[in-house]
Scaffold this motif. Structure first.
Motif, PDB file in Angstrom:
ATOM      1  N   HIS A 108       0.816  -1.214   0.000  1.00  0.00           N
ATOM      2  CA  HIS A 108       0.000   0.000   0.000  1.00  0.00           C
ATOM      3  C   HIS A 108       0.853   1.268   0.000  1.00  0.00           C
ATOM      4  N   GLU A 109       2.114   1.116  -0.364  1.00  0.00           N
ATOM      5  CA  GLU A 109       3.060   2.234  -0.476  1.00  0.00           C
ATOM      6  C   GLU A 109       3.144   3.038   0.824  1.00  0.00           C
ATOM      7  N   LEU A 110       3.174   2.301   1.920  1.00  0.00           N
ATOM      8  CA  LEU A 110       3.319   2.900   3.241  1.00  0.00           C
ATOM      9  C   LEU A 110       4.720   2.627   3.780  1.00  0.00           C
ATOM     10  N   ASP A 111       5.702   2.817   2.928  1.00  0.00           N
ATOM     11  CA  ASP A 111       7.098   2.547   3.273  1.00  0.00           C
ATOM     12  C   ASP A 111       7.527   3.270   4.550  1.00  0.00           C
ATOM     13  N   GLU A 112       6.995   4.471   4.753  1.00  0.00           N
ATOM     14  CA  GLU A 112       7.346   5.254   5.943  1.00  0.00           C
ATOM     15  C   GLU A 112       6.941   4.548   7.233  1.00  0.00           C
ATOM     16  N   MET A 113       5.943   3.696   7.151  1.00  0.00           N
ATOM     17  CA  MET A 113       5.438   3.000   8.340  1.00  0.00           C
ATOM     18  C   MET A 113       6.251   1.747   8.679  1.00  0.00           C
ATOM     19  N   VAL A 114       7.036   1.258   7.717  1.00  0.00           N
ATOM     20  CA  VAL A 114       7.761   0.000   7.921  1.00  0.00           C
ATOM     21  C   VAL A 114       8.648   0.035   9.161  1.00  0.00           C
ATOM     22  N   PRO A 115       9.499   1.051   9.339  1.00  0.00           N
ATOM     23  CA  PRO A 115      10.341   1.044  10.549  1.00  0.00           C
ATOM     24  C   PRO A 115       9.525   1.133  11.845  1.00  0.00           C
ATOM     25  N   LEU A 116       8.389   1.827  11.792  1.00  0.00           N
ATOM     26  CA  LEU A 116       7.553   1.978  12.973  1.00  0.00           C
ATOM     27  C   LEU A 116       6.859   0.675  13.360  1.00  0.00           C
ATOM     28  N   CYS A 117       6.667  -0.193  12.382  1.00  0.00           N
ATOM     29  CA  CYS A 117       5.931  -1.447  12.599  1.00  0.00           C
ATOM     30  C   CYS A 117       6.847  -2.672  12.567  1.00  0.00           C
ATOM     31  N   GLN A 118       8.146  -2.437  12.670  1.00  0.00           N
ATOM     32  CA  GLN A 118       9.118  -3.523  12.638  1.00  0.00           C
ATOM     33  C   GLN A 118       8.806  -4.538  13.737  1.00  0.00           C
ATOM     34  N   ASN A 119       8.835  -5.801  13.385  1.00  0.00           N
ATOM     35  CA  ASN A 119       8.591  -6.926  14.297  1.00  0.00           C
ATOM     36  C   ASN A 119       7.162  -6.999  14.829  1.00  0.00           C
ATOM     37  N   MET A 120       6.223  -6.270  14.222  1.00  0.00           N
ATOM     38  CA  MET A 120       4.816  -6.369  14.622  1.00  0.00           C
ATOM     39  C   MET A 120       4.141  -7.487  13.840  1.00  0.00           C
ATOM     40  N   ASP A 121       3.269  -8.223  14.512  1.00  0.00           N
ATOM     41  CA  ASP A 121       2.417  -9.181  13.808  1.00  0.00           C
ATOM     42  C   ASP A 121       1.065  -8.502  13.574  1.00  0.00           C
ATOM     43  N   GLY A 122       0.123  -9.222  13.003  1.00  0.00           N
ATOM     44  CA  GLY A 122      -1.169  -8.642  12.681  1.00  0.00           C
ATOM     45  C   GLY A 122      -1.935  -8.148  13.888  1.00  0.00           C
ATOM     46  N   LYS A 123      -1.882  -8.899  14.976  1.00  0.00           N
ATOM     47  CA  LYS A 123      -2.593  -8.486  16.197  1.00  0.00           C
ATOM     48  C   LYS A 123      -2.025  -7.183  16.733  1.00  0.00           C
ATOM     49  N   THR A 124      -0.717  -7.055  16.709  1.00  0.00           N
ATOM     50  CA  THR A 124      -0.073  -5.842  17.197  1.00  0.00           C
ATOM     51  C   THR A 124      -0.380  -4.665  16.277  1.00  0.00           C
ATOM     52  N   LEU A 125      -0.415  -4.916  14.971  1.00  0.00           N
ATOM     53  CA  LEU A 125      -0.763  -3.866  14.018  1.00  0.00           C
ATOM     54  C   LEU A 125      -2.198  -3.385  14.252  1.00  0.00           C
ATOM     55  N   LEU A 126      -3.099  -4.314  14.540  1.00  0.00           N
ATOM     56  CA  LEU A 126      -4.479  -3.936  14.870  1.00  0.00           C
ATOM     57  C   LEU A 126      -4.535  -3.098  16.140  1.00  0.00           C
ATOM     58  N   THR A 127      -3.692  -3.424  17.104  1.00  0.00           N
ATOM     59  CA  THR A 127      -3.633  -2.639  18.336  1.00  0.00           C
ATOM     60  C   THR A 127      -3.157  -1.223  18.034  1.00  0.00           C
ATOM     61  N   LEU A 128      -2.138  -1.097  17.191  1.00  0.00           N
ATOM     62  CA  LEU A 128      -1.653   0.223  16.784  1.00  0.00           C
ATOM     63  C   LEU A 128      -2.772   0.998  16.097  1.00  0.00           C
ATOM     64  N   TYR A 129      -3.475   0.342  15.195  1.00  0.00           N
ATOM     65  CA  TYR A 129      -4.583   0.984  14.503  1.00  0.00           C
ATOM     66  C   TYR A 129      -5.651   1.444  15.502  1.00  0.00           C
ATOM     67  N   GLY A 130      -5.953   0.608  16.479  1.00  0.00           N
ATOM     68  CA  GLY A 130      -6.925   0.981  17.501  1.00  0.00           C
ATOM     69  C   GLY A 130      -6.500   2.222  18.270  1.00  0.00           C
ATOM     70  N   LEU A 131      -5.237   2.295  18.628  1.00  0.00           N
ATOM     71  CA  LEU A 131      -4.724   3.485  19.314  1.00  0.00           C
ATOM     72  C   LEU A 131      -4.859   4.715  18.425  1.00  0.00           C
ATOM     73  N   CYS A 132      -4.581   4.538  17.137  1.00  0.00           N
ATOM     74  CA  CYS A 132      -4.671   5.649  16.185  1.00  0.00           C
ATOM     75  C   CYS A 132      -6.105   6.141  16.024  1.00  0.00           C
ATOM     76  N   THR A 133      -7.062   5.234  16.043  1.00  0.00           N
ATOM     77  CA  THR A 133      -8.454   5.647  15.869  1.00  0.00           C
ATOM     78  C   THR A 133      -9.038   6.225  17.156  1.00  0.00           C
ATOM     79  N   ASN A 134      -8.514   5.821  18.301  1.00  0.00           N
ATOM     80  CA  ASN A 134      -9.004   6.359  19.576  1.00  0.00           C
ATOM     81  C   ASN A 134      -8.533   7.782  19.832  1.00  0.00           C
TER      82      ASN A 134
END
Length: 109
Positions: free
Chosen positions: A28-54
């Motif tokens: 999705h051409e979100l290269d800038e997010m790659v270092p921020l999400c290093q070593n995250m699995d899907g569950k952790t990425l969903l948690t990050l998304y939840g924090l972002c939406t809250n």
């Protein structure tokens, strides 16, 4: 024009490993997010998304600062908003597939 690389990852975000997360971001051409999400699995990425939406403004500020600390360049607002947009579908699917169940109240005496 060179052909784009095709990234393949499971439809179920809860099954993603860190490689799948990276592939999703690159797809999705979100290269800038790659270092921020290093070593995250899907569950952790969903948690990050939840924090972002809250609290979108606070998380944008935090992710910009973290990005700047990691590679000298703050995360762009564009990348942050596209991340939120792309993740919306996966968050909905995860909630529909794995409902959280009912809330319980605990009283301490």
């Amino acid at each position: 024009r060179t052909p784009s690389k095709v990234y393949i990852y499971p439809n179920d975000i809860l099954q993603w490993n860190s490689i799948n997360v990276k592939d999703f971001l690159l797809n999705h051409e979100l290269d800038e997010m790659v270092p921020l999400c290093q070593n995250m699995d899907g569950k952790t990425l969903l948690t990050l998304y939840g924090l972002c939406t809250n609290n979108p403004p606070l998380m944008l500020q935090n992710l910009r600062a973290e990005s700047k600390d990691m590679h000298g360049k703050p995360l762009s607002t564009n990348a942050y908003l596209r991340f939120l947009h792309e993740m919306r579908r996966y968050q909905t699917e995860a909630v529909n597939t794995y409902p959280m169940g009912s809330s319980k109240t605990c009283t301490l005496t």
